[in-house]
Design a protein around this motif. Structure first.
Motif, PDB file in Angstrom:
ATOM      1  N   LYS A   7      -1.851  -2.756  14.841  1.00 30.74           N
ATOM      2  CA  LYS A   7      -1.778  -3.123  13.433  1.00 30.74           C
ATOM      3  C   LYS A   7      -1.635  -1.918  12.516  1.00 30.74           C
ATOM      4  O   LYS A   7      -1.320  -2.064  11.334  1.00 30.74           O
ATOM      5  CB  LYS A   7      -3.020  -3.931  13.045  1.00 30.74           C
ATOM      6  CG  LYS A   7      -3.136  -5.261  13.771  1.00 30.74           C
ATOM      7  CD  LYS A   7      -4.403  -6.003  13.383  1.00 30.74           C
ATOM      8  CE  LYS A   7      -4.523  -7.322  14.131  1.00 30.74           C
ATOM      9  NZ  LYS A   7      -5.795  -8.016  13.809  1.00 30.74           N
ATOM     10  N   ALA A   8      -1.911  -0.716  13.058  1.00 29.42           N
ATOM     11  CA  ALA A   8      -1.818   0.499  12.238  1.00 29.42           C
ATOM     12  C   ALA A   8      -1.429   1.690  13.104  1.00 29.42           C
ATOM     13  O   ALA A   8      -1.827   1.781  14.266  1.00 29.42           O
ATOM     14  CB  ALA A   8      -3.149   0.772  11.540  1.00 29.42           C
ATOM     15  N   LEU A 100       9.386   5.386  10.786  1.00 29.38           N
ATOM     16  CA  LEU A 100       8.542   4.992   9.656  1.00 29.38           C
ATOM     17  C   LEU A 100       9.115   3.768   8.948  1.00 29.38           C
ATOM     18  O   LEU A 100       8.386   2.846   8.572  1.00 29.38           O
ATOM     19  CB  LEU A 100       8.404   6.152   8.671  1.00 29.38           C
ATOM     20  CG  LEU A 100       7.645   7.390   9.150  1.00 29.38           C
ATOM     21  CD1 LEU A 100       7.736   8.498   8.114  1.00 29.38           C
ATOM     22  CD2 LEU A 100       6.190   7.070   9.466  1.00 29.38           C
ATOM     23  N   ALA A 101      10.424   3.774   8.773  1.00 25.76           N
ATOM     24  CA  ALA A 101      11.078   2.648   8.097  1.00 25.76           C
ATOM     25  C   ALA A 101      10.898   1.358   8.895  1.00 25.76           C
ATOM     26  O   ALA A 101      10.627   0.292   8.320  1.00 25.76           O
ATOM     27  CB  ALA A 101      12.557   2.947   7.892  1.00 25.76           C
ATOM     28  N   LYS A 102      11.005   1.456  10.216  1.00 22.96           N
ATOM     29  CA  LYS A 102      10.870   0.256  11.043  1.00 22.96           C
ATOM     30  C   LYS A 102       9.421  -0.243  11.036  1.00 22.96           C
ATOM     31  O   LYS A 102       9.177  -1.456  10.981  1.00 22.96           O
ATOM     32  CB  LYS A 102      11.317   0.534  12.476  1.00 22.96           C
ATOM     33  CG  LYS A 102      11.330  -0.719  13.332  1.00 22.96           C
ATOM     34  CD  LYS A 102      12.258  -0.587  14.511  1.00 22.96           C
ATOM     35  CE  LYS A 102      12.435  -1.927  15.207  1.00 22.96           C
ATOM     36  NZ  LYS A 102      13.403  -1.855  16.319  1.00 22.96           N
ATOM     37  N   ALA A 103       8.462   0.688  11.091  1.00 20.05           N
ATOM     38  CA  ALA A 103       7.053   0.294  11.045  1.00 20.05           C
ATOM     39  C   ALA A 103       6.734  -0.415   9.731  1.00 20.05           C
ATOM     40  O   ALA A 103       6.021  -1.420   9.714  1.00 20.05           O
ATOM     41  CB  ALA A 103       6.163   1.521  11.233  1.00 20.05           C
ATOM     42  N   LYS A 104       7.281   0.101   8.640  1.00 23.62           N
ATOM     43  CA  LYS A 104       7.069  -0.548   7.337  1.00 23.62           C
ATOM     44  C   LYS A 104       7.682  -1.938   7.324  1.00 23.62           C
ATOM     45  O   LYS A 104       7.064  -2.902   6.838  1.00 23.62           O
ATOM     46  CB  LYS A 104       7.676   0.316   6.225  1.00 23.62           C
ATOM     47  CG  LYS A 104       7.450  -0.247   4.831  1.00 23.62           C
ATOM     48  CD  LYS A 104       8.049   0.654   3.760  1.00 23.62           C
ATOM     49  CE  LYS A 104       7.795   0.086   2.370  1.00 23.62           C
ATOM     50  NZ  LYS A 104       8.384   0.937   1.305  1.00 23.62           N
ATOM     51  N   LYS A 106       8.016  -3.884   9.774  1.00 24.39           N
ATOM     52  CA  LYS A 106       7.198  -4.756  10.623  1.00 24.39           C
ATOM     53  C   LYS A 106       5.777  -4.946  10.080  1.00 24.39           C
ATOM     54  O   LYS A 106       4.919  -5.506  10.753  1.00 24.39           O
ATOM     55  CB  LYS A 106       7.128  -4.166  12.036  1.00 24.39           C
ATOM     56  CG  LYS A 106       8.466  -4.087  12.751  1.00 24.39           C
ATOM     57  CD  LYS A 106       8.992  -5.457  13.106  1.00 24.39           C
ATOM     58  CE  LYS A 106      10.243  -5.360  13.974  1.00 24.39           C
ATOM     59  NZ  LYS A 106      10.759  -6.694  14.355  1.00 24.39           N
ATOM     60  N   ASN A 107       5.533  -4.450   8.884  1.00 23.82           N
ATOM     61  CA  ASN A 107       4.222  -4.599   8.232  1.00 23.82           C
ATOM     62  C   ASN A 107       3.085  -3.923   8.992  1.00 23.82           C
ATOM     63  O   ASN A 107       1.950  -4.394   8.985  1.00 23.82           O
ATOM     64  CB  ASN A 107       3.886  -6.072   7.993  1.00 23.82           C
ATOM     65  CG  ASN A 107       4.796  -6.710   6.960  1.00 23.82           C
ATOM     66  OD1 ASN A 107       5.110  -6.092   5.949  1.00 23.82           O
ATOM     67  ND2 ASN A 107       5.245  -7.924   7.227  1.00 23.82           N
ATOM     68  N   ILE A 108       3.399  -2.825   9.668  1.00 20.25           N
ATOM     69  CA  ILE A 108       2.375  -2.019  10.322  1.00 20.25           C
ATOM     70  C   ILE A 108       1.864  -1.004   9.303  1.00 20.25           C
ATOM     71  O   ILE A 108       2.649  -0.264   8.709  1.00 20.25           O
ATOM     72  CB  ILE A 108       2.946  -1.299  11.560  1.00 20.25           C
ATOM     73  CG1 ILE A 108       3.376  -2.325  12.602  1.00 20.25           C
ATOM     74  CG2 ILE A 108       1.918  -0.330  12.154  1.00 20.25           C
ATOM     75  CD1 ILE A 108       4.152  -1.752  13.765  1.00 20.25           C
ATOM     76  N   LYS A 109       0.569  -0.994   9.076  1.00 21.58           N
ATOM     77  CA  LYS A 109       0.000  -0.055   8.114  1.00 21.58           C
ATOM     78  C   LYS A 109       0.023   1.361   8.703  1.00 21.58           C
ATOM     79  O   LYS A 109      -0.073   1.533   9.915  1.00 21.58           O
ATOM     80  CB  LYS A 109      -1.422  -0.460   7.750  1.00 21.58           C
ATOM     81  CG  LYS A 109      -1.496  -1.744   6.939  1.00 21.58           C
ATOM     82  CD  LYS A 109      -2.909  -2.006   6.443  1.00 21.58           C
ATOM     83  CE  LYS A 109      -2.944  -3.235   5.547  1.00 21.58           C
ATOM     84  NZ  LYS A 109      -4.309  -3.480   5.006  1.00 21.58           N
ATOM     85  N   ALA A 224       5.341  -7.299  16.825  1.00 21.62           N
ATOM     86  CA  ALA A 224       4.905  -6.939  15.481  1.00 21.62           C
ATOM     87  C   ALA A 224       5.538  -7.883  14.462  1.00 21.62           C
ATOM     88  O   ALA A 224       6.676  -8.313  14.617  1.00 21.62           O
ATOM     89  CB  ALA A 224       5.267  -5.493  15.159  1.00 21.62           C
ATOM     90  N   GLU A 225       4.816  -8.192  13.418  1.00 21.99           N
ATOM     91  CA  GLU A 225       5.310  -9.121  12.401  1.00 21.99           C
ATOM     92  C   GLU A 225       6.424  -8.500  11.574  1.00 21.99           C
ATOM     93  O   GLU A 225       6.307  -7.368  11.125  1.00 21.99           O
ATOM     94  CB  GLU A 225       4.167  -9.545  11.475  1.00 21.99           C
ATOM     95  CG  GLU A 225       3.103 -10.377  12.179  1.00 21.99           C
ATOM     96  CD  GLU A 225       2.000 -10.786  11.204  1.00 21.99           C
ATOM     97  OE1 GLU A 225       2.178 -10.553  10.006  1.00 21.99           O
ATOM     98  OE2 GLU A 225       1.001 -11.346  11.657  1.00 21.99           O
TER      99      GLU A 225
END
Length: 226
Positions: A7-8, A100-104, A106-109, A224-225
């Motif tokens: 989640k993070a 970083l862009a992909k994590a954002k 996918k709503n990963i903090k 991941a969402e």
């Protein structure tokens, strides 16, 4: 690679997001030899170069050599030397901007959790225009105990509101991996400064990558969402 959904993501900064450790070594060596007139080799300085700047000075010169104010002034002087030398080389490790862009997406903090002072965190995130990706920044100024104590990573997880077990740490140094393990967090190791063999003592490592272009990192986004 064992890669559950996290989640993070918690990032160490130096050597993990940017490849700048040689510049820190140079800056410390200049302060130690030119400002403080110590006869220490670059290698002698390098091996002590972890944790807070005040801790580095204490290891090199003894606990009582400098007042808190003197240590703070030397710390800022060292960072000014580092920033002046590194600014023209400042860039993210390969692939990190897309990661970083992909994590954002996918709503990963995400948080930066580092032994650097905020002066250097600001230098990096603002010059590279990546501040919007991070919901928390934890610097040496905010913790009582440096890595391998888990405080830095636990504070980042707390700021994000995420359980430590749901956080993945990105680190490049054995003491950072140990801090993550002490925080009950899994760790992805960037082999920018240290080889795999230097991490054999740790059981929380889910993988090793040279940079963020490694296709194995795609597995982190499975489930991941969006």
């Amino acid at each position: 690679m064992n890669t559950p959904t996290y989640k993070a993501f918690l990032f160490d900064m130096n050597g993990t997001m940017i490849d700048d450790m040689d510049f820190h070594t140079t800056a410390w060596h200049k302060v130690v030899t030119q400002k403080l007139n110590a006869s220490l080799s670059r290698e002698q300085v390098k091996v002590e170069m972890y944790g807070k700047n005040s801790e580095v000075l204490a290891r090199l010169f003894g606990e009582d050599r400098f007042t808190d104010q003197e240590a703070q002034e030397l710390s800022v002087e060292k960072e000014k030397i580092y920033q002046a030398e590194y600014i023209s080389h400042l860039k993210l490790l390969n692939g990190l901007d897309q990661f970083l862009a992909k994590a954002k997406e996918k709503n990963i903090k995400m948080a930066i959790a580092t032994a650097a002072i905020m002066f250097n965190i600001d230098f990096v995130v603002d010059n590279l225009d990546i501040r919007p990706y991070f919901q928390a920044l934890v610097s040496a100024d905010e913790v009582d105990k440096s890595k391998p104590h888990p405080e830095t990573f636990l504070k980042a997880a707390e700021k994000l509101g995420i359980d430590p077990k749901d956080c993945l740490v990105f680190e490049d140094a054995p003491k950072g991996v140990e801090a993550a393990q002490n925080a009950q967090m899994d760790c992805m190791v960037l082999t920018t400064m240290h080889g795999k063999e230097e991490f054999s003592a740790y059981t929380n490592i889910v993988g090793y990558v040279q940079d963020y272009t490694d296709p194995e990192l795609e597995k982190l986004f499975t489930g991941a969402e969006a």
